[in-house]
Design an enzyme around this catalytic site. Sequence first.
Site, PDB file in Angstrom:
ATOM      1  N   HIS A  18       0.821  -1.218   0.000  1.00 56.43           N
ATOM      2  CA  HIS A  18       0.000   0.000   0.000  1.00 56.43           C
ATOM      3  C   HIS A  18       0.856   1.271   0.000  1.00 56.43           C
ATOM      4  O   HIS A  18       0.584   2.223   0.730  1.00 56.43           O
ATOM      5  CB  HIS A  18      -0.971   0.010   1.186  1.00 56.43           C
ATOM      6  CG  HIS A  18      -1.624  -1.303   1.438  1.00 56.43           C
ATOM      7  ND1 HIS A  18      -2.526  -1.864   0.553  1.00 56.43           N
ATOM      8  CD2 HIS A  18      -1.491  -2.191   2.441  1.00 56.43           C
ATOM      9  CE1 HIS A  18      -2.921  -3.027   1.017  1.00 56.43           C
ATOM     10  NE2 HIS A  18      -2.305  -3.252   2.150  1.00 56.43           N
ATOM     11  N   CYS A  19       1.907   1.272  -0.789  1.00 57.83           N
ATOM     12  CA  CYS A  19       2.826   2.425  -0.899  1.00 57.83           C
ATOM     13  C   CYS A  19       3.482   2.752   0.436  1.00 57.83           C
ATOM     14  O   CYS A  19       3.822   3.908   0.690  1.00 57.83           O
ATOM     15  CB  CYS A  19       2.112   3.646  -1.469  1.00 57.83           C
ATOM     16  SG  CYS A  19       1.442   3.386  -3.109  1.00 57.83           S
ATOM     17  N   ALA A  20       3.633   1.769   1.300  1.00 60.92           N
ATOM     18  CA  ALA A  20       4.222   2.002   2.618  1.00 60.92           C
ATOM     19  C   ALA A  20       5.214   0.901   2.989  1.00 60.92           C
ATOM     20  O   ALA A  20       5.247   0.434   4.115  1.00 60.92           O
ATOM     21  CB  ALA A  20       3.122   2.096   3.667  1.00 60.92           C
TER      22      ALA A  20
END
Length: 70
Positions: free
Chosen positions: A29-31
């Site tokens: 999740h882009c993390a």
Amino acid sequence: MPFGVEGLSSHDVALFLDNYGIMIRSGFHCAQPLHQVFKLQSSARASFYVYNTTEEIDRFVQVLKEIEQL
């Protein structure tokens, strides 16, 4: 809302929920740096908004409880 189920990968959780017509996202999740800090391989994420009904959310919780008992 990110979450995990102990003993299962987020991808397995997503596939199980998909069998019940419940769609979630799994992955970083882009993390990815945050996942590394918490030593997580990935996480699952359910998104709720005004277009979701109470019944859909209740069904999600019900199926998630079934998964946790596997």
